[in-house]
Design a protein around this motif. Sequence first.
Motif, PDB file in Angstrom:
ATOM      1  N   ARG A 167      36.871 -30.577  77.703  1.00 60.95           N
ATOM      2  CA  ARG A 167      38.021 -31.425  77.382  1.00 60.95           C
ATOM      3  C   ARG A 167      38.956 -31.529  78.589  1.00 60.95           C
ATOM      4  O   ARG A 167      38.710 -30.940  79.635  1.00 60.95           O
ATOM      5  CB  ARG A 167      38.782 -30.839  76.184  1.00 60.95           C
ATOM      6  CG  ARG A 167      37.953 -30.760  74.919  1.00 60.95           C
ATOM      7  CD  ARG A 167      38.682 -30.036  73.793  1.00 60.95           C
ATOM      8  NE  ARG A 167      37.708 -29.559  72.817  1.00 60.95           N
ATOM      9  CZ  ARG A 167      37.844 -28.462  72.090  1.00 60.95           C
ATOM     10  NH1 ARG A 167      38.945 -27.723  72.208  1.00 60.95           N
ATOM     11  NH2 ARG A 167      36.900 -28.107  71.252  1.00 60.95           N
ATOM     12  N   PHE A 168      40.031 -32.253  78.412  1.00 62.46           N
ATOM     13  CA  PHE A 168      41.054 -32.311  79.447  1.00 62.46           C
ATOM     14  C   PHE A 168      41.653 -30.915  79.626  1.00 62.46           C
ATOM     15  O   PHE A 168      41.726 -30.122  78.684  1.00 62.46           O
ATOM     16  CB  PHE A 168      42.139 -33.304  79.067  1.00 62.46           C
ATOM     17  CG  PHE A 168      41.667 -34.741  79.060  1.00 62.46           C
ATOM     18  CD1 PHE A 168      41.601 -35.471  80.235  1.00 62.46           C
ATOM     19  CD2 PHE A 168      41.284 -35.345  77.875  1.00 62.46           C
ATOM     20  CE1 PHE A 168      41.162 -36.786  80.232  1.00 62.46           C
ATOM     21  CE2 PHE A 168      40.845 -36.663  77.860  1.00 62.46           C
ATOM     22  CZ  PHE A 168      40.778 -37.388  79.044  1.00 62.46           C
ATOM     23  N   ALA A 186      38.504 -35.803  74.823  1.00 61.24           N
ATOM     24  CA  ALA A 186      39.444 -34.906  74.144  1.00 61.24           C
ATOM     25  C   ALA A 186      38.782 -34.211  72.968  1.00 61.24           C
ATOM     26  O   ALA A 186      39.141 -33.078  72.619  1.00 61.24           O
ATOM     27  CB  ALA A 186      40.666 -35.686  73.672  1.00 61.24           C
ATOM     28  N   MET A 187      37.805 -34.864  72.331  1.00 63.96           N
ATOM     29  CA  MET A 187      37.136 -34.308  71.159  1.00 63.96           C
ATOM     30  C   MET A 187      35.809 -33.639  71.505  1.00 63.96           C
ATOM     31  O   MET A 187      34.965 -33.460  70.612  1.00 63.96           O
ATOM     32  CB  MET A 187      36.908 -35.411  70.117  1.00 63.96           C
ATOM     33  CG  MET A 187      38.176 -35.967  69.508  1.00 63.96           C
ATOM     34  SD  MET A 187      37.805 -37.139  68.172  1.00 63.96           S
ATOM     35  CE  MET A 187      36.987 -36.022  67.006  1.00 63.96           C
ATOM     36  N   SER A 188      35.610 -33.268  72.740  1.00 62.00           N
ATOM     37  CA  SER A 188      34.373 -32.576  73.121  1.00 62.00           C
ATOM     38  C   SER A 188      34.202 -31.297  72.312  1.00 62.00           C
ATOM     39  O   SER A 188      35.170 -30.605  72.004  1.00 62.00           O
ATOM     40  CB  SER A 188      34.391 -32.237  74.613  1.00 62.00           C
ATOM     41  OG  SER A 188      34.424 -33.407  75.403  1.00 62.00           O
ATOM     42  N   GLU A 239      47.193 -34.155  81.860  1.00 60.51           N
ATOM     43  CA  GLU A 239      45.992 -34.787  82.402  1.00 60.51           C
ATOM     44  C   GLU A 239      45.494 -35.885  81.455  1.00 60.51           C
ATOM     45  O   GLU A 239      45.074 -36.964  81.892  1.00 60.51           O
ATOM     46  CB  GLU A 239      44.908 -33.725  82.606  1.00 60.51           C
ATOM     47  CG  GLU A 239      43.621 -34.272  83.215  1.00 60.51           C
ATOM     48  CD  GLU A 239      42.555 -33.199  83.342  1.00 60.51           C
ATOM     49  OE1 GLU A 239      41.359 -33.562  83.420  1.00 60.51           O
ATOM     50  OE2 GLU A 239      42.910 -31.999  83.346  1.00 60.51           O
ATOM     51  N   LEU A 240      45.539 -35.619  80.162  1.00 63.40           N
ATOM     52  CA  LEU A 240      45.139 -36.635  79.182  1.00 63.40           C
ATOM     53  C   LEU A 240      46.041 -37.856  79.279  1.00 63.40           C
ATOM     54  O   LEU A 240      45.571 -39.008  79.268  1.00 63.40           O
ATOM     55  CB  LEU A 240      45.175 -36.037  77.773  1.00 63.40           C
ATOM     56  CG  LEU A 240      44.509 -36.820  76.631  1.00 63.40           C
ATOM     57  CD1 LEU A 240      44.176 -35.889  75.468  1.00 63.40           C
ATOM     58  CD2 LEU A 240      45.398 -37.957  76.128  1.00 63.40           C
ATOM     59  N   HIS A 267      45.318 -23.767  74.250  1.00 65.71           N
ATOM     60  CA  HIS A 267      46.027 -25.034  74.166  1.00 65.71           C
ATOM     61  C   HIS A 267      45.090 -26.233  74.029  1.00 65.71           C
ATOM     62  O   HIS A 267      45.483 -27.295  73.547  1.00 65.71           O
ATOM     63  CB  HIS A 267      46.906 -25.208  75.415  1.00 65.71           C
ATOM     64  CG  HIS A 267      46.123 -25.366  76.687  1.00 65.71           C
ATOM     65  ND1 HIS A 267      45.522 -24.315  77.342  1.00 65.71           N
ATOM     66  CD2 HIS A 267      45.831 -26.482  77.410  1.00 65.71           C
ATOM     67  CE1 HIS A 267      44.897 -24.756  78.411  1.00 65.71           C
ATOM     68  NE2 HIS A 267      45.062 -26.062  78.487  1.00 65.71           N
ATOM     69  N   ARG A 268      43.814 -26.054  74.427  1.00 65.65           N
ATOM     70  CA  ARG A 268      42.878 -27.181  74.332  1.00 65.65           C
ATOM     71  C   ARG A 268      42.499 -27.511  72.892  1.00 65.65           C
ATOM     72  O   ARG A 268      41.969 -28.589  72.624  1.00 65.65           O
ATOM     73  CB  ARG A 268      41.637 -26.869  75.178  1.00 65.65           C
ATOM     74  CG  ARG A 268      41.930 -26.850  76.672  1.00 65.65           C
ATOM     75  CD  ARG A 268      40.762 -26.333  77.480  1.00 65.65           C
ATOM     76  NE  ARG A 268      40.486 -24.924  77.190  1.00 65.65           N
ATOM     77  CZ  ARG A 268      39.581 -24.195  77.832  1.00 65.65           C
ATOM     78  NH1 ARG A 268      38.877 -24.739  78.809  1.00 65.65           N
ATOM     79  NH2 ARG A 268      39.396 -22.935  77.513  1.00 65.65           N
ATOM     80  N   ALA A 269      42.803 -26.593  71.975  1.00 69.54           N
ATOM     81  CA  ALA A 269      42.621 -26.918  70.554  1.00 69.54           C
ATOM     82  C   ALA A 269      43.556 -28.053  70.147  1.00 69.54           C
ATOM     83  O   ALA A 269      43.179 -28.951  69.378  1.00 69.54           O
ATOM     84  CB  ALA A 269      42.868 -25.683  69.697  1.00 69.54           C
TER      85      ALA A 269
END
Length: 520
Positions: free
Chosen positions: A327-328, A319-321, A333-334, A260-262
């Motif tokens: 990332r979040f 967010a773009m790490s 959380e974001l 989901h972090r994508a």
Amino acid sequence: MDRTPKMPAPGLDGPTTVDTSPPLLDERTRRVGGAAPKVDDATRVDRKAPKSRGPASTGPKSAPPPSVGSILAETYVLVRLLGEGGMGRVYEARHTRITSKRFAVKMLHAERTRSPEALARFQREAEAAALIRSVHAADVYDIGRAPDGSPFIVAELVEGRDLGTVLKEHGRFHVTLATQIVMQLCDALEAAHRQGVIHRDLKPDNVILLGDVANPVAKVIDFGLSKVVDAEQALTQTGMIMGTPSYMPPEQARGEHVDHRADLYSLGAIFYELVTGTKPFNKPDAVATIAAVLIEQPPPPRALVPDVPEVVERVILKAMSKRADARFGSAKELSAALAGHSAPQSPPPVSPPAVGTTTDTHAAVTLPRYDLDKGRMQLAAFAAVAALAILAISTNMVLALVRTSRGSNGKVTAGEAVTVFFGIAFALSGPAAFGVRHVARSIWGDARQIGIAAGWIRAGTFALLIAYGSAALVVRLVDPLFAKSGAGIVWPVWEMLIGAVALGAGGVGVVRALGRGRGF
């Protein structure tokens, strides 16, 4: 009332091979408001040539593909084609028994889900997408298969304008409005991720804006499609990358497993473009963009737009790490990290619409339009007029000062006047060059900002010229009165006063225009 959709059918503009394939959308799609994406917007990059697995085996081979007028599952009449691409087609459909109900039928090509495993996956993903409960995600109502074996999804017909088109037409958003939209997208992603659904191709074209400009409602479309197609393509081709290069995270660009972090990375890239007006990696082609995604860092948003708040920049860059674990942890959380930076009034609560319907509160967003070429011409013209007026008034004021210092009979020679003129021109050339450089580097490609800047200079120039003419007229009227009273004022002093009034009025005009023109 005719509620013709104002956007193309984003999301089914389909995977395509970057270096050799034709444009993703055909002429029919362009006629309903779409445009063939640039190479950078391609949704697939093949590292190796695809291997054929033979003809699709799903469905009767003799059955023709559905078209306008066809009836699917004895329930949905295809009314018109909205879009077509490599993944399939999008139709507007109506219910056969409740004719006021309308839908978007997204039909995948039969070869996209040729295996039983792919069809089962399609079923699972569609069922999961149907469980997403968010007013910011398009609803999924039904699934099925056409007579030719093509699987289809029946979804909410979202009538609005896609965010990608709005960005191209109007440039960057004010940070408050951008934050409000991103927080709405967080709501959609959080609801999807709770159901185990990953979008995998989140981009501005897959976000539809509804409502009024001051308080728009954003909706994410095409949940549950990308993962199905991605998995099926992985069965037949190696070295495949699915997604849109400008918005995909590094792990997706490498063809690795994503979670989901994508989607959070993609959301960060959208946020970046909203507040800066440019993509984080704005390269000439998809391959160069993917290389940048893998090894480069995007310019910090504040380096491009200094008035972006530091907290917003931190959220975007986190967010773009490059690493997913940096990332979040979730969309929630974001969103929490942005609390206090969205519009003071959140969108009014909207209940999910009835099946196949849209609500009157979801009218298409209407935004002020700025023509880039026209804005550039206006900016250059008003800037030239303003520069000449300031130069002329400043020269006249300096010459008046010289004449005053030489007494009542003081005169200035032509050579002295020329020297003063070019001296002031040289003094003003530095600030003018700085302004030109700033415009060229920061806003020359942003139609909205160019239009606003032209408005500022126009307001200041008009105020300056009107004030100069009015002050000169007043002086002509009152000077004889001062002369009769014996308190005469020498004319050079009047000229200095007129110039000072005019320049001050021009500055006030620009400041007032700044107050009116800021924001999106």
